[in-house]
Write a protein that holds these residues in place. Structure first.
Motif, PDB file in Angstrom:
ATOM      1  N   CYS A 191       7.734  -5.586   5.723  1.00  9.13           N
ATOM      2  CA  CYS A 191       8.954  -6.279   5.301  1.00  9.13           C
ATOM      3  C   CYS A 191       9.799  -5.459   4.338  1.00  9.13           C
ATOM      4  N   GLY A 192       9.342  -4.265   3.972  1.00 10.51           N
ATOM      5  CA  GLY A 192      10.157  -3.449   3.083  1.00 10.51           C
ATOM      6  C   GLY A 192       9.379  -2.298   2.494  1.00 10.51           C
ATOM      7  N   VAL A 193      10.108  -1.509   1.716  1.00  9.01           N
ATOM      8  CA  VAL A 193       9.531  -0.359   1.035  1.00  9.01           C
ATOM      9  C   VAL A 193      10.047  -0.359  -0.399  1.00  9.01           C
ATOM     10  N   ASP A 194       9.143  -0.234  -1.359  1.00 13.37           N
ATOM     11  CA  ASP A 194       9.522  -0.039  -2.761  1.00 13.37           C
ATOM     12  C   ASP A 194       9.629   1.470  -2.969  1.00 13.37           C
ATOM     13  N   VAL A 195      10.867   1.968  -2.939  1.00  8.05           N
ATOM     14  CA  VAL A 195      11.124   3.403  -3.014  1.00  8.05           C
ATOM     15  C   VAL A 195      10.700   3.948  -4.382  1.00  8.05           C
ATOM     16  N   ASP A 196       9.968   5.044  -4.350  1.00  3.99           N
ATOM     17  CA  ASP A 196       9.484   5.745  -5.544  1.00  3.99           C
ATOM     18  C   ASP A 196       8.634   4.868  -6.464  1.00  3.99           C
ATOM     19  N   TYR A 197       7.996   3.852  -5.913  1.00  8.10           N
ATOM     20  CA  TYR A 197       7.164   2.942  -6.697  1.00  8.10           C
ATOM     21  C   TYR A 197       6.126   3.707  -7.524  1.00  8.10           C
ATOM     22  N   PHE A 198       5.434   4.625  -6.897  1.00  5.50           N
ATOM     23  CA  PHE A 198       4.336   5.316  -7.580  1.00  5.50           C
ATOM     24  C   PHE A 198       4.851   6.314  -8.614  1.00  5.50           C
ATOM     25  N   ARG A 199       6.007   6.895  -8.381  1.00  7.31           N
ATOM     26  CA  ARG A 199       6.605   7.776  -9.386  1.00  7.31           C
ATOM     27  C   ARG A 199       7.052   6.974 -10.612  1.00  7.31           C
ATOM     28  N   ALA A 250      -2.422  12.769  -1.303  1.00  4.64           N
ATOM     29  CA  ALA A 250      -3.402  12.616  -0.222  1.00  4.64           C
ATOM     30  C   ALA A 250      -3.118  13.722   0.789  1.00  4.64           C
ATOM     31  N   ASN A 251      -4.118  14.516   1.073  1.00  3.94           N
ATOM     32  CA  ASN A 251      -3.971  15.637   2.015  1.00  3.94           C
ATOM     33  C   ASN A 251      -2.815  16.555   1.627  1.00  3.94           C
ATOM     34  N   GLY A 252      -2.622  16.754   0.320  1.00  6.41           N
ATOM     35  CA  GLY A 252      -1.595  17.661  -0.162  1.00  6.41           C
ATOM     36  C   GLY A 252      -0.187  17.093  -0.193  1.00  6.41           C
ATOM     37  N   VAL A 253      -0.029  15.807   0.125  1.00  4.36           N
ATOM     38  CA  VAL A 253       1.289  15.173   0.141  1.00  4.36           C
ATOM     39  C   VAL A 253       1.334  14.113  -0.954  1.00  4.36           C
ATOM     40  N   GLU A 254       2.408  14.101  -1.720  1.00  5.62           N
ATOM     41  CA  GLU A 254       2.549  13.112  -2.788  1.00  5.62           C
ATOM     42  C   GLU A 254       2.811  11.725  -2.207  1.00  5.62           C
ATOM     43  N   CYS A 255       2.077  10.743  -2.689  1.00  7.70           N
ATOM     44  CA  CYS A 255       2.309   9.346  -2.330  1.00  7.70           C
ATOM     45  C   CYS A 255       3.398   8.822  -3.268  1.00  7.70           C
ATOM     46  N   ARG A 256       4.550   8.455  -2.732  1.00  2.00           N
ATOM     47  CA  ARG A 256       5.686   8.039  -3.558  1.00  2.00           C
ATOM     48  C   ARG A 256       6.054   6.578  -3.380  1.00  2.00           C
ATOM     49  N   HIS A 257       6.042   6.082  -2.161  1.00  2.80           N
ATOM     50  CA  HIS A 257       6.611   4.772  -1.862  1.00  2.80           C
ATOM     51  C   HIS A 257       5.528   3.746  -1.544  1.00  2.80           C
ATOM     52  N   MET A 258       5.802   2.489  -1.866  1.00  8.19           N
ATOM     53  CA  MET A 258       4.889   1.411  -1.500  1.00  8.19           C
ATOM     54  C   MET A 258       5.460   0.673  -0.285  1.00  8.19           C
ATOM     55  N   VAL A 259       4.658   0.573   0.756  1.00  5.24           N
ATOM     56  CA  VAL A 259       5.024  -0.204   1.935  1.00  5.24           C
ATOM     57  C   VAL A 259       4.606  -1.641   1.673  1.00  5.24           C
ATOM     58  N   ARG A 260       5.541  -2.567   1.825  1.00  2.01           N
ATOM     59  CA  ARG A 260       5.286  -3.985   1.584  1.00  2.01           C
ATOM     60  C   ARG A 260       5.092  -4.694   2.919  1.00  2.01           C
ATOM     61  N   LEU A 261       4.082  -5.571   2.971  1.00  2.00           N
ATOM     62  CA  LEU A 261       3.818  -6.377   4.158  1.00  2.00           C
ATOM     63  C   LEU A 261       3.654  -7.817   3.727  1.00  2.00           C
ATOM     64  N   ARG A 262       3.901  -8.737   4.648  1.00  2.00           N
ATOM     65  CA  ARG A 262       3.736 -10.149   4.326  1.00  2.00           C
ATOM     66  C   ARG A 262       3.270 -10.930   5.547  1.00  2.00           C
ATOM     67  N   THR A 317       0.843  -1.188   0.000  1.00  2.00           N
ATOM     68  CA  THR A 317       0.000   0.000   0.000  1.00  2.00           C
ATOM     69  C   THR A 317       0.876   1.236   0.000  1.00  2.00           C
ATOM     70  N   GLY A 318       0.299   2.350  -0.381  1.00  2.00           N
ATOM     71  CA  GLY A 318       1.037   3.607  -0.397  1.00  2.00           C
ATOM     72  C   GLY A 318       1.517   4.004   0.985  1.00  2.00           C
ATOM     73  N   ASP A 319       2.650   4.693   1.010  1.00  2.00           N
ATOM     74  CA  ASP A 319       3.244   5.086   2.285  1.00  2.00           C
ATOM     75  C   ASP A 319       2.377   6.056   3.075  1.00  2.00           C
ATOM     76  N   LEU A 320       1.375   6.660   2.454  1.00  2.00           N
ATOM     77  CA  LEU A 320       0.479   7.566   3.163  1.00  2.00           C
ATOM     78  C   LEU A 320      -0.752   6.845   3.711  1.00  2.00           C
ATOM     79  N   GLY A 321      -0.852   5.539   3.455  1.00  2.00           N
ATOM     80  CA  GLY A 321      -2.032   4.767   3.846  1.00  2.00           C
ATOM     81  C   GLY A 321      -1.951   4.204   5.253  1.00  2.00           C
ATOM     82  N   ALA A 322      -1.868   5.083   6.251  1.00  2.00           N
ATOM     83  CA  ALA A 322      -1.740   4.631   7.641  1.00  2.00           C
ATOM     84  C   ALA A 322      -2.898   3.725   8.054  1.00  2.00           C
TER      85      ALA A 322
END
Length: 149
Positions: A116-124, A133-145, A97-102
């Motif tokens: 388990c990790g972060v895909d840096v600049d995935y969305f870019r 989201a809320n004026g902040v660019e969503c850039r990274h994907m947080v990976r979970l397993r 999910t996006g890094d802004l998706g708390a």
């Protein structure tokens, strides 16, 4: 009637595109299996289950109709995905999910997934235009397993 989760060959396009780009959906939609959550015939949510690597599956898209959010539907679909993965013999189930998706991250962790990790600049890299989201660019994907064995 209780919530039922079943396979479908006709996923709701609006739900597939809720947080996705046309390009990303086109990449995985035909390779995955879509399940819908419905009650009394009404589709309330859906997810796409995809075999990604040996012994590994991923929930690549999960969405709930806005007016039915926060009613346990996503939790039920994630439990279904875990049971489906276990029954098929997978060892790992992943989700991102996006890094802004708390809220999404908290949901996934409550359901037993661990970061388990972060895909840096995935969305870019993979989306045609930036999204915010809320004026902040969503850039990274947080990976979970989740380990299933």
């Amino acid at each position: 009637m209780d919530l039922e989760i079943v396979k479908t060959d006709t996923p709701r396009r609006d739900l597939l595109l809720a947080d996705e780009s046309e390009e990303s959906v086109a990449d995985y939609a035909g390779r995955g299996t879509t399940y819908v959550a419905r009650r009394d015939g009404e589709i309330l949510g859906q997810y796409v289950f995809l075999h990604t690597r040996p012994f590994t599956a991923e929930v690549v898209n999960i969405a709930v109709v806005p007016e039915h959010q926060r009613k346990g539907i996503a939790t039920a679909m994630l439990r279904h995905a875990v049971a489906t993965a276990r029954a098929a013999g997978f060892h790992l189930l992943e989700i991102g999910t996006g890094d802004l998706g708390a809220g999404q991250i908290a949901l996934y962790e409550r359901c037993g997934f661990v970061r388990c990790g972060v895909d840096v600049d995935y969305f870019r890299k993979h989306y045609p235009v930036p999204f915010f989201a809320n004026g902040v660019e969503c850039r990274h994907m947080v990976r979970l397993r989740m380990e299933l064995k």
